[in-house]
Design an enzyme around this catalytic site. Structure first.
Site, PDB file in Angstrom:
ATOM      1  N   ALA A 110      -5.316  12.157   1.125  1.00 59.98           N
ATOM      2  CA  ALA A 110      -5.539  11.033   0.216  1.00 59.98           C
ATOM      3  C   ALA A 110      -6.440  10.015   0.887  1.00 59.98           C
ATOM      4  O   ALA A 110      -6.247   9.668   2.051  1.00 59.98           O
ATOM      5  CB  ALA A 110      -4.209  10.385  -0.162  1.00 59.98           C
ATOM      6  N   ARG A 156       0.846  -1.204   0.000  1.00 59.93           N
ATOM      7  CA  ARG A 156       0.000   0.000   0.000  1.00 59.93           C
ATOM      8  C   ARG A 156       0.877   1.249   0.000  1.00 59.93           C
ATOM      9  O   ARG A 156       1.122   1.849   1.052  1.00 59.93           O
ATOM     10  CB  ARG A 156      -0.925   0.001   1.223  1.00 59.93           C
ATOM     11  CG  ARG A 156      -1.874  -1.182   1.288  1.00 59.93           C
ATOM     12  CD  ARG A 156      -2.939  -0.978   2.348  1.00 59.93           C
ATOM     13  NE  ARG A 156      -3.849   0.077   1.981  1.00 59.93           N
ATOM     14  CZ  ARG A 156      -4.666   0.691   2.848  1.00 59.93           C
ATOM     15  NH1 ARG A 156      -4.647   0.368   4.114  1.00 59.93           N
ATOM     16  NH2 ARG A 156      -5.482   1.645   2.438  1.00 59.93           N
ATOM     17  N   ALA A 170      -8.750   8.557   6.005  1.00 61.92           N
ATOM     18  CA  ALA A 170      -7.613   9.057   5.224  1.00 61.92           C
ATOM     19  C   ALA A 170      -6.495   8.028   5.251  1.00 61.92           C
ATOM     20  O   ALA A 170      -6.286   7.351   6.256  1.00 61.92           O
ATOM     21  CB  ALA A 170      -7.115  10.392   5.765  1.00 61.92           C
ATOM     22  N   ASP A 171      -5.807   7.932   4.143  1.00 58.58           N
ATOM     23  CA  ASP A 171      -4.616   7.090   4.077  1.00 58.58           C
ATOM     24  C   ASP A 171      -3.348   7.908   4.270  1.00 58.58           C
ATOM     25  O   ASP A 171      -2.318   7.368   4.670  1.00 58.58           O
ATOM     26  CB  ASP A 171      -4.564   6.367   2.732  1.00 58.58           C
ATOM     27  CG  ASP A 171      -5.592   5.259   2.670  1.00 58.58           C
ATOM     28  OD1 ASP A 171      -5.223   4.107   2.937  1.00 58.58           O
ATOM     29  OD2 ASP A 171      -6.773   5.539   2.377  1.00 58.58           O
ATOM     30  N   ARG A 172      -3.450   9.216   3.980  1.00 57.56           N
ATOM     31  CA  ARG A 172      -2.314  10.098   4.238  1.00 57.56           C
ATOM     32  C   ARG A 172      -2.813  11.546   4.204  1.00 57.56           C
ATOM     33  O   ARG A 172      -3.539  11.938   3.293  1.00 57.56           O
ATOM     34  CB  ARG A 172      -1.214   9.905   3.194  1.00 57.56           C
ATOM     35  CG  ARG A 172       0.093  10.616   3.551  1.00 57.56           C
ATOM     36  CD  ARG A 172       1.137  10.465   2.440  1.00 57.56           C
ATOM     37  NE  ARG A 172       1.448   9.093   2.086  1.00 57.56           N
ATOM     38  CZ  ARG A 172       2.678   8.577   2.095  1.00 57.56           C
ATOM     39  NH1 ARG A 172       3.700   9.322   2.486  1.00 57.56           N
ATOM     40  NH2 ARG A 172       2.877   7.328   1.717  1.00 57.56           N
TER      41      ARG A 172
END
Length: 300
Positions: A187, A18, A177-179
């Site tokens: 993101a 990921r 959120a992933d980042r």
């Protein structure tokens, strides 16, 4: 092969799974340090495995605690926005995308944790979960969690979000959120950016729920976030009872990014396990928020 080398090889492999999600890298780095320290102190292979497992168990406990703190902060933010909009006595109608619950975290969840907290307070009228094409995490996972926990929930296709906002109205959208980078650009699962644009048009507050570990102050803008692209088959086919059925015309070109980036200007608030990050006129000073909170965590 020794324990340390075995663990390092597998952590390196997990990092490749990921590229967009910063939490995975942070966790692998932290566990790598545990292995390094165990080796440096002369631990046996069995002791190295135990040190690794103990650290992972501690991370699980900390994640659930962080999720519940996000749940409280997010519920407070949504209810405050409703009060300001003259709906203080009402229950909340909230939309979310993808899966951010117990199946995606160690327990309570981030954005879905906020919905759980609203429900626990008796303040959730309905949770609307988007199907989340092309991999259907909303339909397969979030809908399952809503049903299992007895939360009032409704599943809709991604393309129905605008119509629902127009016809029935919403009190908030909240996503995971992933980042999240230094200026607040975030993101998350593909379709989140579209949801933020729709929310702005319909006057719906749009919140991002993310633990401190998701904040990446090393990147200044969302354009710097690596975006994972997935195989064509996920968009062109459906798998039912283990059997893959192609639904798209053979030979058609495919673009299948797994994530998109929502500009900070479209985000009403970033909800963390240490409260809301203050918003400036168009963005957030995440870079200032993170060191301040880490100092408090470390008792400085």
């Amino acid at each position: 092969e020794g324990a340390a080398e075995w663990l390092r090889e597998r952590m390196s492999f997990l990092k490749t799974s990921r590229p967009t999600a910063v939490n995975l890298f942070n966790t692998m780095d932290a566990l790598g340090k545990v292995v390094q320290d165990a080796v440096a102190s002369g631990r046996t292979d069995q002791q190295i495995y135990h040190a690794y497992a103990d650290a992972a168990e501690q991370m699980l406990e900390e994640d659930v605690k962080a999720n519940k703190a996000i749940g409280d902060a997010g519920a407070d933010a949504i209810l405050a926005a409703m009060k300001a909009a003259g709906r203080g006595a009402a229950k909340a109608r909230v939309m979310t995308i993808c899966n951010t619950g117990a199946l995606a975290t160690a327990g309570w969840g981030t954005a879905l944790g906020v919905l759980r907290t609203l429900h626990a307070r008796g303040k959730l009228e309905r949770a609307y979960c988007l199907e989340t094409r092309p991999y259907n995490q909303g339909a397969r996972l979030t809908a399952f969690e809503l049903v299992e926990d007895g939360l009032p929930g409704t599943l809709i296709c991604d393309s129905m979000a605008a119509a629902l906002m127009q016809r029935y109205g919403l009190d908030a959208c909240i996503v995971g959120a992933d980042r999240v980078v230094a200026n607040g650009d975030s993101a998350n699962k593909i379709g989140t950016y579209s949801l933020a644009v729709l929310s702005r048009h319909h006057g719906v507050p749009f919140y991002v729920a993310a633990p401190l570990t998701t904040l990446d102050v090393n990147l200044k803008h969302g354009s710097e976030i690596p975006i994972e692209e997935r195989p064509d088959e996920e968009l062109c086919s459906l798998k039912v009872d283990g059997v893959t059925h192609r639904v798209a015309a053979p030979g058609i070109g495919v673009w299948n990014p797994a994530f998109d980036v929502t500009p900070a200007s479209l985000i009403s608030g970033i909800v963390t396990d240490y409260g809301l990050i203050p918003k400036r006129s168009q963005d957030f000073d995440v870079a200032a928020f993170v060191p301040e909170k880490k100092r408090k965590v470390n008792g400085q």
